[in-house]
Scaffold this motif. Sequence first.
Motif, PDB file in Angstrom:
ATOM      1  N   GLN A 130       2.362  -2.319  -7.000  1.00  0.00           N
ATOM      2  CA  GLN A 130       1.349  -1.365  -7.446  1.00  0.00           C
ATOM      3  C   GLN A 130       1.843   0.079  -7.313  1.00  0.00           C
ATOM      4  O   GLN A 130       1.968   0.790  -8.288  1.00  0.00           O
ATOM      5  CB  GLN A 130       0.054  -1.556  -6.644  1.00  0.00           C
ATOM      6  N   ASP A 131       2.096   0.503  -6.084  1.00  0.00           N
ATOM      7  CA  ASP A 131       2.553   1.876  -5.863  1.00  0.00           C
ATOM      8  C   ASP A 131       3.211   1.971  -4.488  1.00  0.00           C
ATOM      9  O   ASP A 131       3.248   0.981  -3.742  1.00  0.00           O
ATOM     10  CB  ASP A 131       1.396   2.876  -5.979  1.00  0.00           C
ATOM     11  N   GLN A 133       4.180   5.025  -1.102  1.00  0.00           N
ATOM     12  CA  GLN A 133       3.968   6.355  -0.534  1.00  0.00           C
ATOM     13  C   GLN A 133       5.270   6.821   0.113  1.00  0.00           C
ATOM     14  O   GLN A 133       5.800   6.151   1.011  1.00  0.00           O
ATOM     15  CB  GLN A 133       2.857   6.354   0.519  1.00  0.00           C
ATOM     16  N   PRO A 147       5.622   2.778   3.166  1.00  0.00           N
ATOM     17  CA  PRO A 147       4.857   1.622   2.714  1.00  0.00           C
ATOM     18  C   PRO A 147       4.800   1.514   1.190  1.00  0.00           C
ATOM     19  O   PRO A 147       4.895   2.508   0.479  1.00  0.00           O
ATOM     20  CB  PRO A 147       3.465   1.911   3.283  1.00  0.00           C
ATOM     21  N   ASN A 149       2.476  -0.886  -1.847  1.00  0.00           N
ATOM     22  CA  ASN A 149       1.336  -1.785  -2.044  1.00  0.00           C
ATOM     23  C   ASN A 149       1.630  -2.816  -3.129  1.00  0.00           C
ATOM     24  O   ASN A 149       2.179  -2.477  -4.188  1.00  0.00           O
ATOM     25  CB  ASN A 149       0.088  -0.973  -2.408  1.00  0.00           C
ATOM     26  N   MET A 157      -4.794  -7.262  -1.933  1.00  0.00           N
ATOM     27  CA  MET A 157      -3.853  -6.163  -1.756  1.00  0.00           C
ATOM     28  C   MET A 157      -3.059  -6.361  -0.478  1.00  0.00           C
ATOM     29  O   MET A 157      -3.614  -6.663   0.580  1.00  0.00           O
ATOM     30  CB  MET A 157      -4.602  -4.829  -1.702  1.00  0.00           C
ATOM     31  N   LYS A 158      -1.753  -6.203  -0.548  1.00  0.00           N
ATOM     32  CA  LYS A 158      -0.891  -6.316   0.624  1.00  0.00           C
ATOM     33  C   LYS A 158      -0.048  -5.052   0.754  1.00  0.00           C
ATOM     34  O   LYS A 158       0.559  -4.615  -0.231  1.00  0.00           O
ATOM     35  CB  LYS A 158       0.018  -7.541   0.512  1.00  0.00           C
ATOM     36  N   ARG A 159      -0.024  -4.494   1.947  1.00  0.00           N
ATOM     37  CA  ARG A 159       0.818  -3.321   2.218  1.00  0.00           C
ATOM     38  C   ARG A 159       2.043  -3.786   3.004  1.00  0.00           C
ATOM     39  O   ARG A 159       1.909  -4.403   4.063  1.00  0.00           O
ATOM     40  CB  ARG A 159       0.054  -2.264   3.006  1.00  0.00           C
ATOM     41  N   TYR A 161       5.923  -2.634   4.539  1.00  0.00           N
ATOM     42  CA  TYR A 161       6.753  -1.493   4.913  1.00  0.00           C
ATOM     43  C   TYR A 161       8.223  -1.800   4.667  1.00  0.00           C
ATOM     44  O   TYR A 161       8.696  -2.915   4.896  1.00  0.00           O
ATOM     45  CB  TYR A 161       6.528  -1.119   6.375  1.00  0.00           C
TER      46      TYR A 161
END
Length: 293
Positions: A130-131, A133, A147, A149, A157-159, A161
Amino acid sequence: MRLLLACLLACCALANDKIQKRYEFSSNIIDSQLIMPSAPPFTLFELAPSANLYRAKSSLIVEKFKQHNITLIPTSTIVEFVRTQNDRVPFLEEKIGPLFVDEYARYHILVQDVIVTPLNNISLEGLHFQDFQFPKKLHKRATGSFPANFIDELGTMKRIYFRYEIKATLEAIETTKKLKVGDVISPDSVSITRIPFVKMARELATKADIDKYSIASYTAKGTILHQNDLAPKIVIRRGDSVFVLVNDGRVILSFDGIAQQDGAIGKKIRVKNPRTNKSYDVIVIDEKRVEVR
């Protein structure tokens, strides 16, 4: 011959006695021989199978070796252990690289490699990106974590790292001789060189600064110049004849004056009118020209 051999062995011993800043590991157990191959084997740390990055205080490592009557010399406060991996994430590497290219274009950055790997052992199969940061503060670091996503097949949704490492060089200015306060940075006093990105601690001087700035403090030969090493170039020296412009908005007058101080462009100095012996505060406009404001 024996003396030479003894010296070589001593140098090797000194090199092995130093704790480096970073090590790569593959097993979940980090042992003594990773740091000092000639040491007897004993466990330093036992890591979780999912751990790809581990940081430890060098003082703790020194203490563990000391328990085995081995003295080590740390080269940094923190030692980083990075798991050897082949699970690089190319699509994220392609997104991270251009951020550094844009940020350091003024230093003509040359990126040799960008390595992005998950911080934990995790499969990205079945996940839809998705995106991500990547804050500005990370642009100043050669390594770090960020991180991203993803959405799995159930729409959750899974974040996750990731760790990144950038290998690059930057254009820099290096002094070719000793410089004293007020010396102008000129082509015969500096040269263009390149330094590893990881060694950039402050804003670098650039070749655009040559002939436009002076040295702010004594600088040794072979010094990489940074922005805070520079001062505005002195274009007027005390005792110089200067052209003085007086502009009150209605009438423009001029006269020849004598500088009573050194001055750089945009700085305020005092000049004296030799005909009247009066002194004025003026702003340096350019070489040999000032204006009363």
